[in-house]
Design a protein around this motif. Structure first.
Motif, short mmCIF file in Angstrom:
data_model
loop_
_atom_site.label_atom_id
_atom_site.label_comp_id
_atom_site.label_asym_id
_atom_site.label_seq_id
_atom_site.Cartn_x
_atom_site.Cartn_y
_atom_site.Cartn_z
N LEU A 1 0.84 -1.18 -0.05
CA LEU A 1 -0.20 0.07 -0.03
C LEU A 1 0.65 1.18 0.02
CD1 LEU A 1 -2.71 -0.98 2.69
CD2 LEU A 1 -3.22 -0.58 0.35
N CYS A 2 1.99 1.17 0.84
CA CYS A 2 2.88 2.45 0.86
C CYS A 2 3.20 2.63 -0.65
CB CYS A 2 3.84 1.99 2.00
SG CYS A 2 4.96 3.54 2.31
N GLU A 3 4.03 1.81 -1.32
CA GLU A 3 4.52 1.90 -2.59
C GLU A 3 3.36 2.12 -3.47
OE1 GLU A 3 6.14 -2.11 -3.70
OE2 GLU A 3 7.49 -2.13 -2.11
N GLN A 4 2.17 1.84 -3.47
CA GLN A 4 1.14 2.23 -4.40
C GLN A 4 1.11 3.81 -4.41
OE1 GLN A 4 -2.71 0.12 -4.11
NE2 GLN A 4 -1.72 -1.59 -3.51
N SER A 5 0.87 4.12 -2.91
CA SER A 5 0.57 5.78 -2.70
C SER A 5 1.90 6.69 -3.05
CB SER A 5 0.06 5.91 -1.31
OG SER A 5 1.02 5.61 -0.36
N THR A 6 3.09 5.83 -2.83
CA THR A 6 4.21 6.86 -3.19
C THR A 6 4.32 6.72 -4.61
OG1 THR A 6 5.48 5.70 -1.23
CG2 THR A 6 6.90 6.54 -2.83
N GLN A 7 4.04 5.83 -5.38
CA GLN A 7 4.12 5.69 -6.95
C GLN A 7 3.11 6.76 -7.33
OE1 GLN A 7 3.38 2.14 -8.29
NE2 GLN A 7 5.42 1.26 -7.76
N LEU A 8 1.82 7.18 -6.59
CA LEU A 8 1.14 8.23 -6.98
C LEU A 8 1.38 9.57 -6.48
CD1 LEU A 8 -2.37 6.19 -6.33
CD2 LEU A 8 -1.26 6.86 -8.54
N GLY A 9 2.62 9.66 -5.89
CA GLY A 9 3.33 11.16 -5.89
C GLY A 9 2.83 11.49 -4.22
N VAL A 10 2.56 10.57 -3.54
CA VAL A 10 1.98 10.77 -2.20
C VAL A 10 3.38 10.33 -1.12
CG1 VAL A 10 0.26 10.75 -0.21
CG2 VAL A 10 -0.27 11.05 -2.47
N GLU A 11 3.74 11.15 -0.16
CA GLU A 11 4.69 10.75 0.62
C GLU A 11 3.93 9.88 1.85
OE1 GLU A 11 7.29 12.80 4.14
OE2 GLU A 11 7.26 13.92 2.27
N THR A 12 4.50 8.84 2.03
CA THR A 12 3.73 7.82 2.78
C THR A 12 4.48 7.09 3.66
OG1 THR A 12 2.18 7.55 1.04
CG2 THR A 12 2.05 5.88 2.80
N GLU A 13 4.31 6.81 4.85
CA GLU A 13 5.09 5.87 5.63
C GLU A 13 4.04 4.90 6.32
OE1 GLU A 13 6.37 8.02 9.40
OE2 GLU A 13 5.53 9.71 8.28
N PHE A 14 4.48 3.79 7.24
CA PHE A 14 3.25 3.09 7.76
C PHE A 14 3.84 2.47 8.99
CE2 PHE A 14 6.10 0.26 5.25
CZ PHE A 14 6.42 -0.73 6.09
N SER A 15 2.77 1.92 9.77
CA SER A 15 3.11 1.38 11.29
C SER A 15 2.15 0.27 11.44
CB SER A 15 2.77 2.61 12.17
OG SER A 15 3.14 2.00 13.47
N GLN A 16 2.52 -0.66 11.95
CA GLN A 16 1.56 -1.87 12.29
C GLN A 16 1.85 -2.17 13.73
OE1 GLN A 16 0.80 -5.62 10.25
NE2 GLN A 16 2.28 -6.48 11.63
N ASN A 17 0.66 -2.15 14.68
CA ASN A 17 0.78 -2.11 16.10
C ASN A 17 -0.03 -3.42 16.30
OD1 ASN A 17 2.50 0.05 16.41
ND2 ASN A 17 0.72 1.33 16.13
N ILE A 18 0.25 -4.02 17.51
CA ILE A 18 -0.87 -4.82 18.29
C ILE A 18 -1.38 -4.34 19.51
CG2 ILE A 18 -0.53 -7.16 19.23
CD1 ILE A 18 1.66 -8.01 17.70
N GLY A 19 -2.74 -4.55 19.48
CA GLY A 19 -3.43 -4.15 20.71
C GLY A 19 -4.87 -3.77 20.29
N GLU A 20 -5.56 -2.83 21.08
CA GLU A 20 -6.86 -2.62 20.82
C GLU A 20 -7.19 -1.45 19.94
OE1 GLU A 20 -10.57 -1.18 20.96
OE2 GLU A 20 -9.19 0.14 22.02
N PRO A 21 -7.86 -1.37 18.87
CA PRO A 21 -7.71 -0.71 17.75
C PRO A 21 -8.20 0.89 18.00
CG PRO A 21 -8.48 -2.67 16.81
CD PRO A 21 -8.47 -2.77 18.40
N CYS A 22 -9.23 0.99 18.82
CA CYS A 22 -9.82 2.26 19.19
C CYS A 22 -8.86 3.23 19.83
CB CYS A 22 -10.98 2.01 20.05
SG CYS A 22 -12.51 1.20 19.46
N GLN A 23 -8.30 2.62 21.05
CA GLN A 23 -7.23 3.67 21.69
C GLN A 23 -5.85 3.93 20.78
OE1 GLN A 23 -7.08 1.80 25.43
NE2 GLN A 23 -8.95 2.83 26.11
N MET A 24 -5.38 2.83 20.09
CA MET A 24 -4.36 3.01 19.31
C MET A 24 -4.24 3.85 18.26
SD MET A 24 -2.52 -0.79 19.74
CE MET A 24 -0.92 -0.18 19.74
N ILE A 25 -5.51 4.08 17.60
CA ILE A 25 -5.69 4.98 16.57
C ILE A 25 -5.62 6.52 17.04
CG2 ILE A 25 -7.20 5.85 14.56
CD1 ILE A 25 -8.17 2.76 14.41
#
Length: 176
Positions: free
Chosen positions: A86-110
């Motif tokens: 996904l990061c590569e797709q958006s970067t190819q479209l000209g959007v600076e993108t980074e990513f993070s994957q975490n483990i836990g409860e989604p509501c609070q982590m977001i």
């Protein structure tokens, strides 16, 4: 304007809509993206009781490496590869993108990531759950909408509604 766009992505059907909307917003505002994926063993896709065991989440508590710990590792790696794509797709479209994957409860982590990353907006999907389904499975988008430290853009997924003809047929069938 929305320069720092946090995108909560998951493995749902509407994920592509959420991603596309976020990329479009970033291109329009000359913003950058943070793709965030939360792995939670309490999600409906991980309801296998073995995933709820502490030694699966914390393999160091288990004397030997189990099949379930290996499955969890494979899942984490598969999702990381998916985030990279996904990061590569958006970067190819000209959007600076980074990513993070975490483990836990989604509501609070977001919400915490939005605060710590100083997001201007969170883009998140909404599955359209209602009633008992929402009560038992919760609503991450609803929580985020009410607790986020910034604006929230919800992208509506497909709402599964029972139309009147189906409802009538179900009622007739149940009376027989």
């Amino acid at each position: 304007m929305f320069k720092r766009i946090l995108v909560a992505v998951d493995n749902s059907v509407q994920n592509q809509m959420v991603f596309d909307e976020a990329v479009s917003l970033a291109k329009t505002t000359d913003g950058n993206l943070m793709l965030l994926h939360i792995l939670s063993p309490l999600d409906e896709q991980y309801t296998d009781p073995l995933f709820l065991q502490p030694n699966v989440l914390y393999p160091e508590l288990q004397p030997n490496n189990s099949k379930y710990a290996n499955d969890w590792e494979k899942l984490k790696n598969n999702r990381l590869n998916w985030l990279r794509s996904l990061c590569e797709q958006s970067t190819q479209l000209g959007v600076e993108t980074e990513f993070s994957q975490n483990i836990g409860e989604p509501c609070q982590m977001i919400c915490n990531m939005a605060l710590n990353w100083e997001a201007d907006v969170i883009v998140i999907g909404r599955r359209g759950r209602r009633g008992i389904s929402e009560l038992f499975l919760g609503s991450v988008s609803n929580y985020v909408l009410h607790h986020a430290p910034c604006s929230v853009l919800t992208v509506q997924g497909i709402i599964h509604q029972v139309n009147e003809a189906t409802r009538t047929q179900v009622e007739v069938t149940s009376k027989v």
